[in-house]
Design a protein around this motif. Structure first.
Motif, mmCIF file in Angstrom:
data_model
loop_
_atom_site.group_PDB
_atom_site.id
_atom_site.type_symbol
_atom_site.label_atom_id
_atom_site.label_comp_id
_atom_site.label_asym_id
_atom_site.label_seq_id
_atom_site.Cartn_x
_atom_site.Cartn_y
_atom_site.Cartn_z
ATOM 1 N N UNK A 232 0.796 -1.224 0.000
ATOM 2 C CA UNK A 232 0.000 0.000 0.000
ATOM 3 C C UNK A 232 0.828 1.274 0.000
ATOM 4 N N UNK A 233 2.097 1.186 0.337
ATOM 5 C CA UNK A 233 2.963 2.374 0.277
ATOM 6 C C UNK A 233 3.215 2.816 -1.163
ATOM 7 N N UNK A 234 2.840 1.972 -2.116
ATOM 8 C CA UNK A 234 3.093 2.284 -3.526
ATOM 9 C C UNK A 234 2.044 3.218 -4.117
ATOM 10 N N UNK A 235 1.059 3.604 -3.328
ATOM 11 C CA UNK A 235 0.142 4.648 -3.753
ATOM 12 C C UNK A 235 -1.215 4.142 -4.215
ATOM 13 N N UNK A 236 -2.130 5.062 -4.494
ATOM 14 C CA UNK A 236 -3.498 4.704 -4.889
ATOM 15 C C UNK A 236 -3.568 3.840 -6.140
ATOM 16 N N UNK B 255 1.057 7.442 2.060
ATOM 17 C CA UNK B 255 0.272 6.467 1.291
ATOM 18 C C UNK B 255 0.046 5.188 2.099
ATOM 19 N N UNK B 256 1.081 4.717 2.763
ATOM 20 C CA UNK B 256 0.971 3.491 3.545
ATOM 21 C C UNK B 256 -0.101 3.618 4.625
ATOM 22 N N UNK B 257 -0.049 4.692 5.382
ATOM 23 C CA UNK B 257 -0.979 4.829 6.498
ATOM 24 C C UNK B 257 -2.401 5.120 6.024
ATOM 25 N N UNK B 258 -2.540 6.012 5.062
ATOM 26 C CA UNK B 258 -3.880 6.368 4.573
ATOM 27 C C UNK B 258 -4.549 5.164 3.911
ATOM 28 N N UNK B 259 -3.794 4.446 3.092
ATOM 29 C CA UNK B 259 -4.391 3.308 2.391
ATOM 30 C C UNK B 259 -4.630 2.121 3.321
ATOM 31 N N UNK B 260 -3.809 1.976 4.352
ATOM 32 C CA UNK B 260 -4.066 0.920 5.328
ATOM 33 C C UNK B 260 -5.371 1.206 6.069
ATOM 34 N N UNK B 261 -5.582 2.458 6.416
ATOM 35 C CA UNK B 261 -6.849 2.824 7.064
ATOM 36 C C UNK B 261 -8.032 2.565 6.129
#
Length: 300
Positions: free
Chosen positions: A80-84, A137-143
């Motif tokens: 998920x750190x790789x972005x949307x 990106x990692x934190x937002x997408x993990x949420x």
């Protein structure tokens, strides 16, 4: 010794039988795994790599029930750190596993971050450190993932710090926890991986107790780990060297970890995972039996 807590439920996983992949000729067949994990005295299991155990919920239910087994969690790998841009492919992968996990009656989804180097070849895939934008990106997408998994499948997301990923050391685990919503994202504390990366599991439980949602019980061999660190050995070859060892021979001591977790006063699964890939097919069962007996001596 009296039980420290009736709320810690012990299980094991395909990992403790040398299973890392959905299909590999060096791994034990799935029916043998189910037979032996029950023989070793465990009641709870994880699904392991998707496709190793049957993905038909009815077949899986029949096979587990007849052995007196129940499922605690499914497992997914994410980058998920790789972005949307990776969201659609990630969700396609996650949703299939979450659906099966829910169908088994399990309540947790273990989320493992992507490796920054190939665990087989050691090839560096990307930088071992994230930029500020990648952390975001990692934190937002993990949420986002945790929210979708909860709303659609009723599962609790527990993120698993792991060697050779970006959520590994004390510093990075703390940064991840401090940057994510406690209502959405909990931690799967793997005692072996955390020690492998220099962390103190008891200290983590005492500091971030409200974020501990799940446990993996594992130990590292300090002598092997020293050689791994000195040589910059990737995680896969390190496992082949025996860096993860049978309790109670390694670190951290598990009784203090279990005691600290018990003091949280919450229901927790504690799933044994002794990474052993590849391993001889007759090796896991005796180890699993001894480990279950050892954990009884620790009060669980």
């Amino acid at each position: 010794m009296t039980s420290l807590s009736p709320r810690i439920r012990i299980g094991s996983a395909p990992d403790s039988w040398g299973v890392w992949f959905p299909d590999d000729p060096r791994q034990v067949p799935w029916r043998r795994f189910l037979d032996e994990v029950a023989q070793a005295g465990y009641e709870w299991i994880e699904l392991g790599p998707y496709g190793y155990l049957p993905t038909d919920p009815d077949v899986l239910a029949r096979e587990t029930e007849q052995r007196g087994l129940k499922v605690s969690a499914g497992t997914v790998f994410t980058g998920l750190h790789r972005g949307p841009g990776v969201w659609d492919a990630t969700w396609e992968h996650v949703s299939a596993i979450a659906e099966l996990t829910r169908a088994t009656g399990a309540g947790h989804l273990v989320v493992i971050p992507a490796f920054w180097r190939d665990d087989k070849t050691g090839e560096v895939i990307e930088d071992s450190s994230l930029t500020a934008a990648q952390w975001r990106d990692l934190t937002v997408q993990t949420e986002r993932l945790a929210r979708e998994v909860r709303e659609r499948y009723g599962l609790r997301t527990v993120v698993h710090p792991h060697a050779d990923t970006h959520i590994d050391t004390e510093e990075n685990v703390a940064r991840f926890l401090d940057s994510t919503d406690p209502d959405l994202v909990s931690l799967c504390l793997d005692t072996g991986h955390y020690a492998y990366c220099g962390g103190d599991s008891v200290k983590l439980i005492e500091t971030y107790g409200e974020r501990i949602g799940y446990l993996h019980l594992k130990q590292v061999d300090p002598a092997v780990l020293a050689g791994v660190r000195a040589g910059g050995v990737p995680f896969g070859p390190a496992v082949a060297r025996g860096v993860m060892c049978e309790p109670p021979a390694g670190e951290p001591a598990l009784e203090p970890v279990i005691a600290a977790a018990s003091r949280l006063g919450v229901d927790l699964f504690a799933i044994v995972e002794q990474d052993m890939y590849p391993c001889e097919p007759d090796r896991p069962l005796p180890i699993a039996r001894r480990t279950r007996q050892y954990l009884r001596s620790c009060g669980v």
